[in-house]
Structure formats: structure tokens, C-alpha cells
Design a protein around this motif. Structure first.
Motif, PDB file in Angstrom:
ATOM      1  N   UNK A   5     -16.434 -41.727 -26.392  1.00 44.36           N
ATOM      2  CA  UNK A   5     -16.477 -42.961 -25.605  1.00 44.36           C
ATOM      3  C   UNK A   5     -15.812 -42.697 -24.266  1.00 44.36           C
ATOM      4  N   UNK A   6     -16.394 -43.275 -23.223  1.00 44.40           N
ATOM      5  CA  UNK A   6     -15.824 -43.112 -21.880  1.00 44.40           C
ATOM      6  C   UNK A   6     -15.988 -44.416 -21.117  1.00 44.40           C
ATOM      7  N   UNK A   7     -14.950 -44.836 -20.428  1.00 42.68           N
ATOM      8  CA  UNK A   7     -15.023 -46.098 -19.679  1.00 42.68           C
ATOM      9  C   UNK A   7     -14.414 -45.929 -18.297  1.00 42.68           C
ATOM     10  N   UNK A   8     -15.194 -46.316 -17.284  1.00 40.14           N
ATOM     11  CA  UNK A   8     -14.705 -46.338 -15.915  1.00 40.14           C
ATOM     12  C   UNK A   8     -14.063 -47.701 -15.687  1.00 40.14           C
ATOM     13  N   UNK A   9     -12.751 -47.731 -15.515  1.00 41.33           N
ATOM     14  CA  UNK A   9     -12.021 -48.993 -15.341  1.00 41.33           C
ATOM     15  C   UNK A   9     -12.200 -49.510 -13.925  1.00 41.33           C
ATOM     16  N   UNK A  10     -12.060 -48.634 -12.941  1.00 45.53           N
ATOM     17  CA  UNK A  10     -12.358 -48.939 -11.545  1.00 45.53           C
ATOM     18  C   UNK A  10     -12.694 -47.632 -10.850  1.00 45.53           C
ATOM     19  N   UNK A  11     -12.790 -47.646  -9.527  1.00 44.59           N
ATOM     20  CA  UNK A  11     -13.225 -46.447  -8.803  1.00 44.59           C
ATOM     21  C   UNK A  11     -12.304 -45.256  -9.028  1.00 44.59           C
ATOM     22  N   UNK A  12     -11.022 -45.513  -9.272  1.00 44.73           N
ATOM     23  CA  UNK A  12     -10.038 -44.433  -9.384  1.00 44.73           C
ATOM     24  C   UNK A  12      -9.486 -44.252 -10.795  1.00 44.73           C
ATOM     25  N   UNK A  13     -10.004 -44.992 -11.755  1.00 44.00           N
ATOM     26  CA  UNK A  13      -9.376 -45.020 -13.075  1.00 44.00           C
ATOM     27  C   UNK A  13     -10.422 -44.948 -14.178  1.00 44.00           C
ATOM     28  N   UNK A  14     -10.192 -44.080 -15.155  1.00 42.41           N
ATOM     29  CA  UNK A  14     -11.071 -44.023 -16.317  1.00 42.41           C
ATOM     30  C   UNK A  14     -10.294 -43.523 -17.525  1.00 42.41           C
ATOM     31  N   UNK A  15     -10.851 -43.795 -18.695  1.00 49.59           N
ATOM     32  CA  UNK A  15     -10.284 -43.220 -19.909  1.00 49.59           C
ATOM     33  C   UNK A  15     -11.413 -42.772 -20.822  1.00 49.59           C
ATOM     34  N   UNK A  16     -11.061 -41.876 -21.722  1.00 48.60           N
ATOM     35  CA  UNK A  16     -12.057 -41.350 -22.653  1.00 48.60           C
ATOM     36  C   UNK A  16     -11.420 -41.126 -24.017  1.00 48.60           C
ATOM     37  N   UNK A  17     -12.261 -41.182 -25.035  1.00 47.20           N
ATOM     38  CA  UNK A  17     -11.851 -40.925 -26.415  1.00 47.20           C
ATOM     39  C   UNK A  17     -12.672 -39.755 -26.931  1.00 47.20           C
ATOM     40  N   UNK A  18     -12.004 -38.849 -27.603  1.00 42.84           N
ATOM     41  CA  UNK A  18     -12.672 -37.648 -28.084  1.00 42.84           C
ATOM     42  C   UNK A  18     -12.413 -37.494 -29.577  1.00 42.84           C
ATOM     43  N   UNK A  19     -13.468 -37.283 -30.335  1.00 38.51           N
ATOM     44  CA  UNK A  19     -13.313 -37.021 -31.757  1.00 38.51           C
ATOM     45  C   UNK A  19     -13.038 -35.533 -31.964  1.00 38.51           C
ATOM     46  N   UNK A  20     -11.919 -35.246 -32.616  1.00 39.38           N
ATOM     47  CA  UNK A  20     -11.513 -33.859 -32.828  1.00 39.38           C
ATOM     48  C   UNK A  20     -12.162 -33.342 -34.111  1.00 39.38           C
ATOM     49  N   UNK A  21     -13.088 -32.430 -33.938  1.00 40.37           N
ATOM     50  CA  UNK A  21     -13.821 -31.898 -35.085  1.00 40.37           C
ATOM     51  C   UNK A  21     -13.690 -30.379 -35.223  1.00 40.37           C
TER      52      UNK A  21
END
Length: 216
Positions: A5-21
Motif C-alpha cells: 500500500x502506498x499513499x501520497x499525503x501531499x506533494x512532499x509527504x507519502x507513506x508506504x506499507x510493505x509485507x515482509x515475505x
């Protein structure tokens, strides 16, 4: 391993979730580490703690879109920072997932697997007024929202000696799987308001917030 999952919060900010497999060796091979980092890695026990440390740093590398060495250190308060890059970062992990948030401003992110046990410790991080607005039918999920929101604020502020119970205050909210919670951090002469995002991702809860450089 891939970004789940990845989300752009604003032009300078984002977060991501990574499944560790992957196995630890696979993650390790994707990183460039200096001698100090290699020594720290060797001290980690084999298991989730090992994978979490590797997973957050591989995800950070993917989000920064670089194959170069990333000098990521931890300050006196335990907050990670990038030495040579103009970004603030926040790292989190829980069981099978790693989460990273980056921005030009201070940020905080927390991911937690939703479990019944949160009920037993609710009184340790929630004031009575906050417990009163938790709805009985979604109690566990809403308690995790509150925990993740407070943890995100704590990480964004980036200083120790801040109590979830006595220094971070939440306004009532309607749980809809995702949304915003208004929070306030008050300690001594510090009084900062935050708008904290939250979202449920499968059986996990995520809280994330962007602050301002001059807030301290």
C-alpha cells in the motif's frame, strides 16, 4: 517483498506499507551498510526483530528510489533521521508488515496488528474522557486508532518524556475504517495541535501525521 500500500499525503509527504515475505538474507542483500550498521545487525536476534529492522530499511530505499548508501542514524531521543538527504522519516513495523513515512516536514507513523489485548492496557494510555467516546460495538478497533494516533504524534514530536496518558489528548471521532482524529500535545509550555490520519489495513491499524519544522 513488494509495496502492499502506498499513499501520497501531499506533494512532499507519502507513506508506504510493505509485507515482509523474504528471508533475512534476501533483505540484507538489498542494502548497503557501513561497519557500524553491520555490527548492529549482527547483534539482532534471528526472528521478527531482525526482519523488521531490515524491512523498514529496504522499504526506505525503495521510497527514496536510490541504490546509493543511505546514512540513516538515530538521535538522542531514538528518532531516526537521514544525515545527507532533505527528508524527515518515521519507521514502524508489526508482525508481517513494515511502514515508512517520508516528508520535508517532521512526520510520525505507527502500524499495529489489531488484537483483543489492547483492552487490558487501555487505561494506561487513555483518559476517562477518551474512553467514554469509544463505541461498544467497535471498541477494539477504536482503541487501536487511539493508540496509533498517539504513537504517531509521539514520533512526530520526536522527544522523550511524553506520556500518552497525560500529554497527548484526543477529540471524539466516528470510526469508518479510515479518517482523521484531532489530537493535541500539551507539556510544560508546549501546546501543539495535530490532524492525524488513520486507516485500517486488513487486520492492522495505521496512524500517520505530518507536523511542522518549527513545532517544539
Amino acid at each position: 517483498m513488494a509495496i502492499a500500500y502506498r499513499q501520497q499525503v501531499d506533494d512532499d509527504t507519502e507513506f508506504a506499507i510493505w509485507k515482509i515475505e523474504e528471508e533475512a538474507e534476501d533483505l540484507y542483500s538489498q542494502l548497503q551498510l557501513n561497519d557500524e550498521e553491520k555490527a548492529y545487525y549482527e547483534q539482532l536476534k534471528i526472528g521478527k526483530r531482525n526482519l523488521h529492522w531490515l524491512g523498514t530499511r529496504v522499504l526506505l530505499r525503495k521510497m527514496l528510489r536510490t541504490d546509493e548508501y543511505i546514512d540513516c542514524k538515530v538521535d538522542a531521543h531514538g528518532k531516526p533521521y537521514l544525515v545527507h538527504l532533505p527528508y524527515h522519516i518515521s519507521l514502524s513495523h508489526s508482525f508481517d508488515y513494515a511502514a515508512v513515512m517520508i516528508s520535508k516536514e517532521p512526520v510520525g507513523i505507527d502500524i499495529e496488528q489489531v488484537k483483543q489485548k489492547v483492552e487490558r492496557i487501555a487505561h494506561k494510555f487513555m483518559r476517562k474522557e477518551e474512553l467514554d467516546f469509544i463505541s461498544p460495538d467497535r471498541r477494539i478497533e477504536e482503541l487501536y486508532v487511539c493508540w496509533c494516533v498517539k504513537e504517531a504524534v509521539y514520533k512526530c514530536f520526536g522527544q522523550k518524556e511524553v506520556s500518552f496518558l497525560h500529554n497527548i489528548f484526543l477529540e471524539p471521532f466516528n470510526f469508518e475504517g479510515h479518517g482523521v482524529v484531532n489530537a493535541r500535545l500539551k507539556k510544560d509550555n508546549i501546546d501543539i495541535e495535530y490532524e492525524v490520519g488513520y486507516m485500517q489495513y486488513h487486520d492492522y491499524m495505521v496512524g500517520y501525521v505530518k507536523g511542522k519544522e518549527d513545532e517544539k
